[in-house]
Write an enzyme that holds these catalytic residues in place. Structure first.
Site, PDB file in Angstrom:
ATOM      1  N   SER A   8      37.523 -33.189 103.663  1.00  0.00           N
ATOM      2  CA  SER A   8      37.029 -33.404 102.304  1.00  0.00           C
ATOM      3  C   SER A   8      35.514 -33.311 102.257  1.00  0.00           C
ATOM      4  O   SER A   8      34.804 -34.102 102.886  1.00  0.00           O
ATOM      5  CB  SER A   8      37.479 -34.774 101.801  1.00  0.00           C
ATOM      6  OG  SER A   8      36.901 -35.010 100.540  1.00  0.00           O
ATOM      7  N   HIS A  33      38.797 -29.265 101.272  1.00  0.00           N
ATOM      8  CA  HIS A  33      39.262 -30.083 100.147  1.00  0.00           C
ATOM      9  C   HIS A  33      38.043 -30.453  99.307  1.00  0.00           C
ATOM     10  O   HIS A  33      37.057 -30.992  99.809  1.00  0.00           O
ATOM     11  CB  HIS A  33      39.983 -31.332 100.652  1.00  0.00           C
ATOM     12  CG  HIS A  33      40.578 -32.160  99.557  1.00  0.00           C
ATOM     13  ND1 HIS A  33      41.773 -31.839  98.949  1.00  0.00           N
ATOM     14  CD2 HIS A  33      40.148 -33.304  98.941  1.00  0.00           C
ATOM     15  CE1 HIS A  33      42.055 -32.752  98.024  1.00  0.00           C
ATOM     16  NE2 HIS A  33      41.075 -33.642  97.994  1.00  0.00           N
ATOM     17  N   ASP A  35      36.638 -32.397  95.965  1.00  0.00           N
ATOM     18  CA  ASP A  35      36.927 -33.452  94.989  1.00  0.00           C
ATOM     19  C   ASP A  35      35.961 -33.397  93.819  1.00  0.00           C
ATOM     20  O   ASP A  35      34.757 -33.597  93.996  1.00  0.00           O
ATOM     21  CB  ASP A  35      36.802 -34.827  95.659  1.00  0.00           C
ATOM     22  CG  ASP A  35      37.915 -35.085  96.653  1.00  0.00           C
ATOM     23  OD1 ASP A  35      39.086 -34.939  96.272  1.00  0.00           O
ATOM     24  OD2 ASP A  35      37.602 -35.425  97.813  1.00  0.00           O
ATOM     25  N   MET A  37      34.984 -35.224  90.359  1.00  0.00           N
ATOM     26  CA  MET A  37      35.161 -36.495  89.630  1.00  0.00           C
ATOM     27  C   MET A  37      34.215 -36.537  88.442  1.00  0.00           C
ATOM     28  O   MET A  37      33.043 -36.171  88.573  1.00  0.00           O
ATOM     29  CB  MET A  37      34.840 -37.667  90.557  1.00  0.00           C
ATOM     30  CG  MET A  37      35.625 -37.666  91.858  1.00  0.00           C
ATOM     31  SD  MET A  37      35.104 -39.047  92.895  1.00  0.00           S
ATOM     32  CE  MET A  37      36.137 -38.763  94.333  1.00  0.00           C
ATOM     33  N   HIS A  66      40.610 -30.473  93.908  1.00  0.00           N
ATOM     34  CA  HIS A  66      41.314 -31.650  93.383  1.00  0.00           C
ATOM     35  C   HIS A  66      40.502 -32.203  92.218  1.00  0.00           C
ATOM     36  O   HIS A  66      39.436 -32.784  92.423  1.00  0.00           O
ATOM     37  CB  HIS A  66      41.432 -32.666  94.535  1.00  0.00           C
ATOM     38  CG  HIS A  66      42.006 -33.984  94.151  1.00  0.00           C
ATOM     39  ND1 HIS A  66      41.874 -35.106  94.950  1.00  0.00           N
ATOM     40  CD2 HIS A  66      42.733 -34.390  93.069  1.00  0.00           C
ATOM     41  CE1 HIS A  66      42.487 -36.135  94.381  1.00  0.00           C
ATOM     42  NE2 HIS A  66      43.005 -35.727  93.238  1.00  0.00           N
ATOM     43  N   MET A  68      39.726 -34.774  89.476  1.00  0.00           N
ATOM     44  CA  MET A  68      39.924 -36.142  88.986  1.00  0.00           C
ATOM     45  C   MET A  68      39.109 -36.263  87.712  1.00  0.00           C
ATOM     46  O   MET A  68      38.082 -36.947  87.648  1.00  0.00           O
ATOM     47  CB  MET A  68      39.476 -37.149  90.063  1.00  0.00           C
ATOM     48  CG  MET A  68      40.449 -37.234  91.221  1.00  0.00           C
ATOM     49  SD  MET A  68      39.683 -37.870  92.722  1.00  0.00           S
ATOM     50  CE  MET A  68      39.046 -36.334  93.392  1.00  0.00           C
ATOM     51  N   MET A 137      48.314 -39.455  96.373  1.00  0.00           N
ATOM     52  CA  MET A 137      47.122 -40.265  96.628  1.00  0.00           C
ATOM     53  C   MET A 137      47.512 -41.506  97.421  1.00  0.00           C
ATOM     54  O   MET A 137      48.354 -42.295  96.985  1.00  0.00           O
ATOM     55  CB  MET A 137      46.462 -40.696  95.301  1.00  0.00           C
ATOM     56  CG  MET A 137      45.833 -39.575  94.494  1.00  0.00           C
ATOM     57  SD  MET A 137      44.651 -38.545  95.381  1.00  0.00           S
ATOM     58  CE  MET A 137      43.465 -39.755  95.972  1.00  0.00           C
ATOM     59  N   GLY A 142      38.663 -41.890  93.673  1.00  0.00           N
ATOM     60  CA  GLY A 142      37.305 -42.173  93.219  1.00  0.00           C
ATOM     61  C   GLY A 142      36.273 -42.236  94.334  1.00  0.00           C
ATOM     62  O   GLY A 142      35.111 -41.941  94.110  1.00  0.00           O
ATOM     63  N   PHE A 143      36.724 -42.599  95.520  1.00  0.00           N
ATOM     64  CA  PHE A 143      35.763 -42.783  96.613  1.00  0.00           C
ATOM     65  C   PHE A 143      36.366 -42.365  97.947  1.00  0.00           C
ATOM     66  O   PHE A 143      37.577 -42.495  98.148  1.00  0.00           O
ATOM     67  CB  PHE A 143      35.351 -44.263  96.703  1.00  0.00           C
ATOM     68  CG  PHE A 143      34.818 -44.803  95.411  1.00  0.00           C
ATOM     69  CD1 PHE A 143      33.478 -44.649  95.074  1.00  0.00           C
ATOM     70  CD2 PHE A 143      35.669 -45.443  94.514  1.00  0.00           C
ATOM     71  CE1 PHE A 143      32.992 -45.127  93.869  1.00  0.00           C
ATOM     72  CE2 PHE A 143      35.191 -45.925  93.294  1.00  0.00           C
ATOM     73  CZ  PHE A 143      33.847 -45.774  92.975  1.00  0.00           C
ATOM     74  N   GLY A 144      35.520 -41.894  98.848  1.00  0.00           N
ATOM     75  CA  GLY A 144      35.939 -41.662 100.218  1.00  0.00           C
ATOM     76  C   GLY A 144      35.896 -42.974 100.993  1.00  0.00           C
ATOM     77  O   GLY A 144      35.355 -43.980 100.515  1.00  0.00           O
ATOM     78  N   GLY A 145      36.490 -42.961 102.172  1.00  0.00           N
ATOM     79  CA  GLY A 145      36.363 -44.097 103.081  1.00  0.00           C
ATOM     80  C   GLY A 145      37.143 -45.337 102.707  1.00  0.00           C
ATOM     81  O   GLY A 145      36.823 -46.435 103.177  1.00  0.00           O
ATOM     82  N   ASP A 175      46.229 -37.673 100.519  1.00  0.00           N
ATOM     83  CA  ASP A 175      44.795 -37.748 100.242  1.00  0.00           C
ATOM     84  C   ASP A 175      44.325 -39.198 100.171  1.00  0.00           C
ATOM     85  O   ASP A 175      44.660 -39.920  99.234  1.00  0.00           O
ATOM     86  CB  ASP A 175      44.505 -37.029  98.926  1.00  0.00           C
ATOM     87  CG  ASP A 175      43.013 -36.844  98.691  1.00  0.00           C
ATOM     88  OD1 ASP A 175      42.222 -37.153  99.595  1.00  0.00           O
ATOM     89  OD2 ASP A 175      42.653 -36.376  97.588  1.00  0.00           O
ATOM     90  N   GLY A 176      43.540 -39.588 101.174  1.00  0.00           N
ATOM     91  CA  GLY A 176      42.912 -40.909 101.163  1.00  0.00           C
ATOM     92  C   GLY A 176      43.266 -41.749 102.375  1.00  0.00           C
ATOM     93  O   GLY A 176      44.435 -42.018 102.635  1.00  0.00           O
ATOM     94  N   GLY A 177      42.259 -42.117 103.137  1.00  0.00           N
ATOM     95  CA  GLY A 177      42.474 -43.033 104.252  1.00  0.00           C
ATOM     96  C   GLY A 177      43.250 -42.461 105.421  1.00  0.00           C
ATOM     97  O   GLY A 177      43.757 -43.218 106.257  1.00  0.00           O
ATOM     98  N   GLY A 197      38.337 -37.134 104.966  1.00  0.00           N
ATOM     99  CA  GLY A 197      36.905 -37.159 104.682  1.00  0.00           C
ATOM    100  C   GLY A 197      36.174 -37.978 105.713  1.00  0.00           C
ATOM    101  O   GLY A 197      35.588 -37.460 106.674  1.00  0.00           O
TER     102      GLY A 197
END
Ligand code: DX5
Ligand code: ZN
Length: 215
Positions: A8, A33, A35, A37, A66, A68, A137, A142-145, A175-177, A197
């Site tokens: 990401s 990827h 993102d 937003m 992606h 958002m 998701m 909204g946020f990475g990490g 997508d995410g974590g 990411g």
């Protein structure tokens, strides 16, 4: 087919964007990827077309975009022009999802649907045959990490079942974590595409981390 790894760009160093793009170009990664937003659909604002244009100029792998954002249909053509190969809209932002997906495909892109953590995969039953990717998701967007939500495994298993029974060829993207502790179980449960990411860009050797995520 072995799974796809999509670093990401949100977690890249924007002061050294070309360097980080070249790292991905020369790595075992499959896609970028990307993102987008808008600060309305999600609480954060990422970046827009000027940055995407730089990405398009240097990236040698497919751009998996992606969105958002609210009312994403307004920008279908603009993201085609900006080089998107996969374009994903959130189900929560689309009152006429089938038409939105048809528009994406009619422009020659792959059509993706993203679902938030609270959205049931069962809502995709009547669209699954007409899309190319589902982005599940595994954090609130909204946020990475952020921390991976464990309920994702159950959703992936149910979605995989739905895809097999419908004859759909849709890919399942997570997508995410995504990290070194959960990626294998995700692939074993049915994931086809892993977005990463923080795990890639915070590691001491991002290229090696991408290789590890491919195994
Ligand atoms: C979250 C974005 C993700 C994010 C993933 O809203 O859609 O693509 O960049 O970042 P990590 O892998 O750090 O959770
Ligand atoms: Zn994303």
């Amino acid at each position: 087919m072995s799974h796809i790894v999509a670093p990401s760009v949100l977690s890249a160093d924007f002061g050294n964007l070309q360097r980080d793009i070249e790292m991905i170009n020369n790595s075992a990664a499959d896609w970028f990827h990307v993102d987008i937003m808008d600060g309305v659909f999600v609480p954060n604002i990422s970046f827009g077309f000027p940055v995407l244009k730089s990405l398009q100029k240097h990236a040698k792998k497919p751009l998996d975009v992606h969105l958002m954002i609210v009312d994403p249909d307004r920008y279908t053509q603009a993201f085609k022009d900006a080089g998107a190969e996969v374009l994903t809209f959130h189900i929560e932002a689309c009152p006429h999802l089938h038409r939105s997906m048809q528009n994406i495909r009619s422009l020659g892109m792959k059509a993706g649907v993203a679902i938030n953590p609270h959205t049931s995969v069962e809502l995709l039953q009547d669209i699954i045959a007409d899309i190319d990717l589902v982005c599940v998701m595994s954090v609130n967007p909204g946020f990475g990490g952020q921390k991976f939500i464990e309920n994702t495994y159950k959703k992936v298993a149910r979605l995989k079942d739905m895809i097999l029974h419908s004859g759909s060829k849709a890919l399942i993207e997570i997508d995410g974590g995504v990290d070194m502790n959960n990626y294998r179980k995700l692939v074993d449960t049915g994931a086809d595409v892993l977005v990463a990411g923080n795990t890639v860009f915070s590691s001491s050797n991002p290229a090696e981390t991408i290789i590890a995520l491919k195994k």
